[in-house]
Design a protein around this motif. Structure first.
Motif, PDB file in Angstrom:
ATOM      1  N   LYS A  21      40.230  63.398  29.337  1.00 18.03           N
ATOM      2  CA  LYS A  21      39.203  64.439  29.474  1.00 18.03           C
ATOM      3  C   LYS A  21      37.889  63.842  29.965  1.00 18.03           C
ATOM      4  CE  LYS A  21      36.645  67.902  26.817  1.00 18.03           C
ATOM      5  NZ  LYS A  21      36.448  68.528  25.467  1.00 18.03           N
ATOM      6  N   ASP A  22      37.518  62.672  29.443  1.00 14.76           N
ATOM      7  CA  ASP A  22      36.217  62.072  29.753  1.00 14.76           C
ATOM      8  C   ASP A  22      36.172  61.396  31.113  1.00 14.76           C
ATOM      9  OD1 ASP A  22      35.348  62.946  27.312  1.00 14.76           O
ATOM     10  OD2 ASP A  22      35.549  61.007  26.308  1.00 14.76           O
ATOM     11  N   PHE A  23      37.272  60.759  31.515  1.00 14.48           N
ATOM     12  CA  PHE A  23      37.240  59.918  32.705  1.00 14.48           C
ATOM     13  C   PHE A  23      38.112  60.406  33.862  1.00 14.48           C
ATOM     14  CE2 PHE A  23      36.061  57.150  29.174  1.00 14.48           C
ATOM     15  CZ  PHE A  23      34.888  56.577  29.660  1.00 14.48           C
ATOM     16  N   TYR A  24      38.922  61.456  33.608  1.00 13.39           N
ATOM     17  CA  TYR A  24      39.794  61.961  34.657  1.00 13.39           C
ATOM     18  C   TYR A  24      39.617  63.468  34.869  1.00 13.39           C
ATOM     19  CZ  TYR A  24      42.296  57.492  34.230  1.00 13.39           C
ATOM     20  OH  TYR A  24      42.643  56.161  34.215  1.00 13.39           O
ATOM     21  N   PRO A  25      38.383  63.975  34.928  1.00 13.93           N
ATOM     22  CA  PRO A  25      38.189  65.427  35.085  1.00 13.93           C
ATOM     23  C   PRO A  25      38.788  65.975  36.373  1.00 13.93           C
ATOM     24  CG  PRO A  25      36.131  64.248  35.491  1.00 13.93           C
ATOM     25  CD  PRO A  25      37.093  63.251  34.920  1.00 13.93           C
ATOM     26  N   GLU A  26      38.775  65.164  37.444  1.00 18.83           N
ATOM     27  CA  GLU A  26      39.341  65.615  38.717  1.00 18.83           C
ATOM     28  C   GLU A  26      40.856  65.795  38.601  1.00 18.83           C
ATOM     29  OE1 GLU A  26      35.782  62.925  39.483  1.00 18.83           O
ATOM     30  OE2 GLU A  26      37.627  62.843  38.301  1.00 18.83           O
ATOM     31  N   TYR A  27      41.492  64.913  37.827  1.00 20.80           N
ATOM     32  CA  TYR A  27      42.929  65.037  37.606  1.00 20.80           C
ATOM     33  C   TYR A  27      43.238  66.254  36.741  1.00 20.80           C
ATOM     34  CZ  TYR A  27      44.656  60.652  39.620  1.00 20.80           C
ATOM     35  OH  TYR A  27      45.037  59.659  40.487  1.00 20.80           O
TER      36      TYR A  27
END
Length: 226
Positions: free
Chosen positions: A54-60
């Protein structure tokens, strides 16, 4: 044959004898994630928990609600963007429980657990080309099996259920409008579907084996590209 695909199949096969509580009380999805991490470590796979995703892969995460093709998604430099095992990519209340990403293409796995040989689907339903891992933790045939979503429900039946769900939502919307007009109330009706099935997954060994073979064949032939 793709060694990664083979390792995934072997991981599922190793969990067929899993019974609730035999792995220190860990839930099925936790055990699956740990086993995948151990078996795919040699291929540089990394296990990512829900918070990190959630914190580091919002684009995914944005793409998880539509498809699992991340080939055109760019992440910040320094973040591993491939060969990932994601736990609960859309949160604990949404499917899938596990998402394996290789060549920036995802393979979804959903875990189900029940005391009896019956799955409680709640507001979800078997999705096509999803892999389902089902743990029955009580009785003489307790254990774990796996199947494809399309082997649990016919597309025509699924479509009829979804169509009826939309009808109920439209009816509820009209009812809420009338309720508001007549009583000026803050109350409303929210229709939530409850999908149920009497399908059994352990009582017929031949059917169980065929379902599992379909999963194994699907994974072994899985092409990590769109």
């Amino acid at each position: 044959m793709n060694k990664i695909n083979t390792q995934i199949v072997q991981t599922l096969q190793s969990l067929r004898s899993f019974k609730k509580g035999t792995q220190g009380g860990h839930k099925l999805e936790d055990v699956l994630a740990q086993q995948l991490e151990a078996n795919l470590k040699k291929h540089k796979f990394k296990l990512i928990n829900a918070k990190t995703f959630k914190d580091f892969y919002p684009e995914y995460k944005e793409h998880c609600s539509t498809d699992f093709d991340f080939s055109k998604v760019q992440l910040d430099s320094g973040i591993q963007d491939d060969n990932l095992i994601i736990e609960q990519p859309l949160g604990s209340q949404n499917t899938p429980d596990i998402l394996i990403i290789h060549n920036k293409i995802g393979l979804p796995i959903e875990c189900k657990t029940s005391k009896s040989d019956k799955i409680t689907w709640n507001s979800g339903y078997p999705r096509e080309n999803y892999i389902y891992l089902f743990n029955k933790y009580d009785g003489i045939n307790a254990g774990t099996t796996y199947f494809l979503g399309q082997d649990s429900i016919l597309p025509s039946v699924r479509d009829e259920l979804l169509k009826q769900d939309q009808i109920h939502k439209q009816q509820a919307k009209a009812f809420n409008n009338i309720l508001k007009q007549n009583y000026n109330t803050e109350w409303s009706l929210y229709p939530r579907p409850m999908y149920t099935s009497s399908t059994k997954y352990f009582d017929n060994l031949n059917i169980k084996n065929n379902r599992e073979k379909n999963v194994e064949d699907y994974i072994l032939k899985y092409v990590w590209s769109i």
